[in-house]
Design a protein around this motif. Structure first.
Motif, PDB file in Angstrom:
ATOM      1  N   LEU A  50       0.833  -1.202   0.000  1.00 21.68           N
ATOM      2  CA  LEU A  50       0.000   0.000   0.000  1.00 21.68           C
ATOM      3  C   LEU A  50       0.873   1.260   0.000  1.00 21.68           C
ATOM      4  O   LEU A  50       0.585   2.240  -0.705  1.00 21.68           O
ATOM      5  CB  LEU A  50      -0.916  -0.012   1.224  1.00 21.68           C
ATOM      6  CG  LEU A  50      -1.958   1.106   1.315  1.00 21.68           C
ATOM      7  CD1 LEU A  50      -2.881   1.113   0.098  1.00 21.68           C
ATOM      8  CD2 LEU A  50      -2.766   0.963   2.605  1.00 21.68           C
ATOM      9  N   ASP A  51       1.955   1.218   0.750  1.00 24.02           N
ATOM     10  CA  ASP A  51       2.889   2.342   0.800  1.00 24.02           C
ATOM     11  C   ASP A  51       3.527   2.586  -0.572  1.00 24.02           C
ATOM     12  O   ASP A  51       3.629   3.732  -1.035  1.00 24.02           O
ATOM     13  CB  ASP A  51       3.962   2.051   1.850  1.00 24.02           C
ATOM     14  CG  ASP A  51       4.921   3.196   2.044  1.00 24.02           C
ATOM     15  OD1 ASP A  51       4.478   4.290   2.425  1.00 24.02           O
ATOM     16  OD2 ASP A  51       6.130   2.983   1.820  1.00 24.02           O
ATOM     17  N   ALA A  52       3.929   1.511  -1.243  1.00 27.26           N
ATOM     18  CA  ALA A  52       4.548   1.645  -2.573  1.00 27.26           C
ATOM     19  C   ALA A  52       3.545   2.171  -3.597  1.00 27.26           C
ATOM     20  O   ALA A  52       3.893   2.985  -4.471  1.00 27.26           O
ATOM     21  CB  ALA A  52       5.107   0.293  -3.016  1.00 27.26           C
ATOM     22  N   TRP A  53       2.300   1.711  -3.507  1.00 24.89           N
ATOM     23  CA  TRP A  53       1.246   2.193  -4.409  1.00 24.89           C
ATOM     24  C   TRP A  53       1.042   3.705  -4.229  1.00 24.89           C
ATOM     25  O   TRP A  53       0.956   4.452  -5.212  1.00 24.89           O
ATOM     26  CB  TRP A  53      -0.043   1.428  -4.119  1.00 24.89           C
ATOM     27  CG  TRP A  53      -1.190   1.728  -5.029  1.00 24.89           C
ATOM     28  CD1 TRP A  53      -1.181   2.442  -6.195  1.00 24.89           C
ATOM     29  CD2 TRP A  53      -2.541   1.284  -4.847  1.00 24.89           C
ATOM     30  NE1 TRP A  53      -2.443   2.492  -6.740  1.00 24.89           N
ATOM     31  CE2 TRP A  53      -3.295   1.784  -5.941  1.00 24.89           C
ATOM     32  CE3 TRP A  53      -3.184   0.518  -3.886  1.00 24.89           C
ATOM     33  CZ2 TRP A  53      -4.668   1.542  -6.071  1.00 24.89           C
ATOM     34  CZ3 TRP A  53      -4.539   0.268  -4.009  1.00 24.89           C
ATOM     35  CH2 TRP A  53      -5.280   0.776  -5.100  1.00 24.89           C
ATOM     36  N   ALA A  54       1.013   4.151  -2.979  1.00 25.15           N
ATOM     37  CA  ALA A  54       0.850   5.576  -2.720  1.00 25.15           C
ATOM     38  C   ALA A  54       2.023   6.370  -3.293  1.00 25.15           C
ATOM     39  O   ALA A  54       1.833   7.458  -3.867  1.00 25.15           O
ATOM     40  CB  ALA A  54       0.719   5.825  -1.223  1.00 25.15           C
ATOM     41  N   ASP A  55       3.247   5.839  -3.160  1.00 22.36           N
ATOM     42  CA  ASP A  55       4.420   6.535  -3.697  1.00 22.36           C
ATOM     43  C   ASP A  55       4.370   6.649  -5.220  1.00 22.36           C
ATOM     44  O   ASP A  55       4.707   7.686  -5.801  1.00 22.36           O
ATOM     45  CB  ASP A  55       5.701   5.811  -3.277  1.00 22.36           C
ATOM     46  CG  ASP A  55       6.193   6.248  -1.911  1.00 22.36           C
ATOM     47  OD1 ASP A  55       5.751   7.305  -1.419  1.00 22.36           O
ATOM     48  OD2 ASP A  55       7.026   5.533  -1.328  1.00 22.36           O
ATOM     49  N   THR A  57       1.667   6.590  -7.095  1.00 22.26           N
ATOM     50  CA  THR A  57       0.598   7.526  -7.453  1.00 22.26           C
ATOM     51  C   THR A  57       1.046   8.966  -7.227  1.00 22.26           C
ATOM     52  O   THR A  57       0.743   9.859  -8.038  1.00 22.26           O
ATOM     53  CB  THR A  57      -0.673   7.225  -6.644  1.00 22.26           C
ATOM     54  OG1 THR A  57      -1.072   5.864  -6.886  1.00 22.26           O
ATOM     55  CG2 THR A  57      -1.809   8.147  -7.035  1.00 22.26           C
ATOM     56  N   ALA A  58       1.757   9.207  -6.121  1.00 20.51           N
ATOM     57  CA  ALA A  58       2.261  10.561  -5.851  1.00 20.51           C
ATOM     58  C   ALA A  58       3.162  11.036  -6.986  1.00 20.51           C
ATOM     59  O   ALA A  58       3.027  12.176  -7.470  1.00 20.51           O
ATOM     60  CB  ALA A  58       3.014  10.583  -4.521  1.00 20.51           C
ATOM     61  N   ALA A  59       4.071  10.162  -7.434  1.00 21.21           N
ATOM     62  CA  ALA A  59       4.962  10.537  -8.532  1.00 21.21           C
ATOM     63  C   ALA A  59       4.172  10.787  -9.818  1.00 21.21           C
ATOM     64  O   ALA A  59       4.473  11.713 -10.591  1.00 21.21           O
ATOM     65  CB  ALA A  59       6.008   9.448  -8.753  1.00 21.21           C
ATOM     66  N   GLY A  60       3.151   9.970 -10.066  1.00 19.46           N
ATOM     67  CA  GLY A  60       2.330  10.158 -11.256  1.00 19.46           C
ATOM     68  C   GLY A  60       1.545  11.456 -11.217  1.00 19.46           C
ATOM     69  O   GLY A  60       1.395  12.138 -12.241  1.00 19.46           O
ATOM     70  N   ALA A 165       4.081   6.453 -11.567  1.00 22.71           N
ATOM     71  CA  ALA A 165       5.448   6.614 -12.071  1.00 22.71           C
ATOM     72  C   ALA A 165       6.405   6.115 -11.007  1.00 22.71           C
ATOM     73  O   ALA A 165       6.010   5.846  -9.861  1.00 22.71           O
ATOM     74  CB  ALA A 165       5.728   8.081 -12.402  1.00 22.71           C
ATOM     75  N   ASP A 166       7.666   5.953 -11.389  1.00 23.34           N
ATOM     76  CA  ASP A 166       8.664   5.542 -10.410  1.00 23.34           C
ATOM     77  C   ASP A 166       8.741   6.580  -9.307  1.00 23.34           C
ATOM     78  O   ASP A 166       8.779   7.791  -9.577  1.00 23.34           O
ATOM     79  CB  ASP A 166      10.031   5.394 -11.077  1.00 23.34           C
ATOM     80  CG  ASP A 166      10.073   4.216 -12.043  1.00 23.34           C
ATOM     81  OD1 ASP A 166       9.257   3.286 -11.867  1.00 23.34           O
ATOM     82  OD2 ASP A 166      10.918   4.228 -12.965  1.00 23.34           O
TER      83      ASP A 166
END
Length: 525
Positions: A50-55, A57-60, A165-166
């Motif tokens: 979930l943390d990685a998904w949020a990161d 999405t934030a980059a995107g 995005a990454d």
């Protein structure tokens, strides 16, 4: 914002710790990455995922030009996308404006205009309604909107799943800056935007999790729409993730949908409004589902009557916690060590030692101890002003910063409050606040309506239902005709009058105002 002397005191006393909301999930991922954080139907996410998904999405979001200080209207139901998107926005310093699933064009266009939102996030369809058509209407009225992001089939818009995005390094937002906007109950027309900062909302969820006894073994069922303050952070979704527990999402709070989830996921805590609590109590008598894992039921959003309150423990087999509060701030909870009598007959006592409470008469003078009056409050998580509403703020706050809640309460010597009613003209229908002024304004737009008045009628199931009294212009419109008209104007379904009564004249008070007390008596009869 809070005067510096107050802010310094709140920091010194440990209420404001400099925590930013994006770190609530980040810290959980660091402590227990493989523990289940979120369950949405067949989808399960551990803290790390979930943390990685949020990161991502934030980059995107940054990649499409959404940046710190931007406002984004989030109009999603209880889905995993709501949670991941919220944390993504927190991390880049953009502010979600949380709309409720039931809102339609009237409310959404207003939110977009007041917030100057740059993006609007919707599901493709939910509960049989196609939100993409709504988005097209709203976009035509909101020139500041640059993006419509859709969870699901995007149609003519952009898929939320394509906004990723990454991950990139992100500076933390200022903890004293606005993190999100909640909505007022709309007691004076369309809802006002309530700014909540990282500092104050982090305290809100952290202290609520503590007083509710959440821990790593907590499994919280988000049965109410999580855009509400209550299931979002009292302690709700955010408080559960702070405590290291598991959040289970459901789009429907009905016993038919919720009880199987309680059985399957071994849910321990959930929150309901009184109307739903009554439904659950009735369903518990006949259910074959094992709901024995449930240890705590929170009930708030409206006053729970004493009779149903006393039924919770014997019929649902769990403890009851009464919750009284508001998205503007002040929260009151009954505690685990309160007597059964206190839990059944009060709406709790304030969360924070620095919650300041006054109870005043119509002239603003403090009432005698134990007497009923209007509740005024200020504290480390109670707002000092609505967003872009200077005229309303002048009426809603005292010169020394107390918020006039509009609620009528009395205080016991223990500090527990008993809610006795309200000052504001708002109908509390199953926990949803219906502004009489807003609905009356829409009714008056009908060509066959000369005048209209909306009143609340006590109802055992919903708390209150609404009754519209109408003076016709020519042939009186039917209830069905008015309902279709209001829907066409974009009014949410929960605001539609439950009854329509046609009159030839209104009763008036001695000073020439429409007597809503007389109309309410007539409706009740």
């Amino acid at each position: 914002m809070w005067p510096e002397a107050f802010a310094a005191r709140y920091r010194e006393r440990g209420y404001w710790t400099g925590t930013v909301l994006g770190d609530v999930l980040r810290r959980g991922a660091g402590r227990h990455p493989r523990r289940t954080a979120l369950v949405d139907g067949d989808r399960r996410y551990d803290y790390a995922a979930l943390d990685a998904w949020a990161d991502r999405t934030a980059a995107g979001l940054l990649g499409i030009g959404i940046a710190a200080g931007d406002n984004v209207v989030v109009h999603l139901p209880n889905t995993a996308e709501f949670v991941s998107l919220s944390f993504a926005l927190f991390r880049i310093g953009a502010r979600p404006v949380y709309a409720l699933p039931a809102h339609r064009r009237s409310e959404i266009a207003h939110m977009c205009a007041v917030s100057e939102a740059v993006a609007y996030v919707i599901p493709d369809r939910h509960a049989g309604y196609d939100f993409r058509g709504l988005a097209a209407e709203v976009r035509a009225e909101a020139p500041a909107l640059r993006h419509v992001l859709v969870a699901g089939d995007p149609g003519p818009f952009t898929a939320l799943s394509d906004v990723g995005a990454d991950p990139v390094p992100l500076p933390d937002p200022d903890p004293s800056s606005v993190a999100l906007f909640l909505l007022s109950g709309g007691t004076t027309g369309l809802p006002k935007l309530i700014p909540r900062t990282h500092d104050d909302y982090a305290y809100n969820l952290r202290a609520s999790a503590e007083v509710t006894g959440l821990g790593e073994d907590t499994v919280y069922l988000a049965a109410l729409p999580v855009a509400h303050n209550f299931p979002l952070a009292c302690p709700g979704v955010l408080g559960t993730l702070h405590a290291g527990g598991t959040v289970v999402l459901t789009a429907s709070p009905s016993p038919a949908d919720a009880f199987p989830l309680i059985e399957r996921e071994r849910v321990t805590v959930t929150a309901l409004v009184p109307a739903l609590a009554l439904l659950w109590l009735e369903a518990a008598k006949a259910t074959r589902r094992d709901v024995s894992s449930l240890r705590l039921l929170q009930v708030g959003g409206a006053k729970l009557k004493e009779g149903p309150a006393r039924r919770v423990a014997p019929e649902l087999g769990c403890a009851l916690q009464q919750v009284f509060g508001m998205a503007e701030g002040l929260l009151c909870y009954t505690r685990g060590d309160d007597s059964d009598e206190v839990v059944a007959t009060t709406q709790g006592r304030p969360l924070c030692p620095d919650d300041e409470v006054r109870i005043v008469d119509a002239d603003g003078v403090d009432v005698e101890p134990g007497a009923t009056g209007q509740l005024l409050t200020r504290g480390p998580y109670t707002l000092r002003g609505y967003h872009r509403a200077p005229e309303h703020n002048a009426r809603a706050f005292t010169d020394d910063g107390f918020y006039l809640t509009g609620d009528l309460v009395r205080a016991l010597p223990s500090g527990h409050l008993v809610v006795e009613g309200r000052v504001k003209e708002v109908i509390n229908r199953a926990g949803e606040k219906v502004s009489t002024e807003e609905v009356e304004g829409h009714l008056l737009a009908h060509p066959a309506v000369h005048d209209a008045a909306l009143v609340g009628v006590p109802d055992d199931l919903l708390g209150e239902r609404s009754c519209a009294f109408v003076l016709p212009r020519g042939a009186a419109p039917s209830h069905a005709e008015l309902t279709a008209f209001l829907r066409d104007r974009g009014l949410a379904d929960y605001k539609l009058p439950d009854r329509v009564e046609v009159l030839t004249a209104f009763p008036y008070t001695a000073v020439g105002k429409v007597s809503k007390k007389a109309l309410a008596r007539r409706a009740a009869d």
